[in-house]
Design an enzyme around this catalytic site. Structure first.
Site: not given
Ligand code: PGA
Length: 238
Positions: A200, A160, A93, A95, A221-222, A10-11, A166
């Site tokens: 993470s 998650e 998600h 966010e 993510g990252g 996931n960018w 993150g």
């Molecule tokens: P992260 O993000 O790997 O940077 O913790 C995961 C995500 O939000 O799907």
């Protein structure tokens, strides 16, 4: 029950045209693991161009609107996401739930729209840190599942824990394993559903997380922004 692993990146709100070189850079890892599905969710602006370079890599939107069309400035319908080249869409998600106040009911309406448009939703659930400290993680995730999932059709779940996204923190393997067992037991067709872990995931922890029996892949993510890191995670799939 044989479930194929899915390694999904996931960018988020990262990536311009030059980022698409990523698809050539992960090619070797993708080709060497025909048993693993690999997916990237670039920003919607790149979906169309990514489609011509993705090869076997699946593409996803990061969100869609619940309506098929209409007066919704700045939003994208599920059909538009599919038309741009995606086969999947990430929904709910944390966010989106936090930044945009999305409720589980909203997520479910979006999931229904995605299925109607022929997209496979990847539906995210996860507890906040305070919920886990209070021992309420199953109650919170159970409630999200009850109200976010469509009645049927093909979908993927991503567990998650919000405090692990993150932050460099990951849930312990014991906690991941027990939550995945809980999710599988809570939902219809649990034995057949793919359940990903996210939060993470990195090259250094991917192999041990992906080796867990009820973990069918990762939502990254990252570490999905760097081709070398993402390639290592693909190679680490259980
Ligand atoms: P992260 O993000 O790997 O940077 O913790 C995961 C995500 O939000 O799907």
């Amino acid at each position: 029950m044989q479930r194929r692993n899915l390694i999904a990146g996931n960018w988020k709100m990262n990536g311009l045209g030059q980022s698409l070189e990523f698809f050539e850079q992960i090619q070797q890892a993708v080709v060497s693991r025909p048993d693993v599905d690999v997916l990237i969710a670039p920003p919607a602006t790149l979906l169309h161009r990514a489609a011509s370079r993705a090869g076997r890599v699946l593409l996803a939107g990061q969100d869609c609107h619940a309506a098929a069309s209409g007066a919704h400035t700045g939003d994208l319908s599920a059909e538009m996401i599919r038309d741009a080249g995606a086969s999947h869409v990430i929904l709910g998600h944390s966010e989106r739930r936090t930044d945009h106040g999305e409720s589980s009911e909203t997520v479910r309406a979006k999931a229904d729209a995605a299925l109607t448009a022929g997209l496979v939703p990847i539906i995210c659930v996860g507890e906040q840190e305070a919920d886990r400290r209070a021992g309420r993680e199953q109650e919170i995730v159970g409630d999200q599942l009850d109200h976010s999932l469509p009645d049927g059709g093909e979908f993927v779940i991503a567990y998650e824990p919000v405090w692990a996204i993150g932050t460099g923190l990951t849930a312990s393997e014991t906690d991941i394993a027990s939550m995945h067992v809980f999710i599988r037991g809570r939902i219809a067709d649990g034995a057949a559903r793919r359940i990903l872990y996210g939060g993470s995931v990195k090259p250094c922890n991917a192999a041990s997380i992906l080796a867990l029996g009820d973990v069918d892949g990762a939502l990254v993510g990252g570490a999905s922004l760097k081709a070398a890191d993402f390639s290592q995670i693909i190679s680490a799939a259980g």
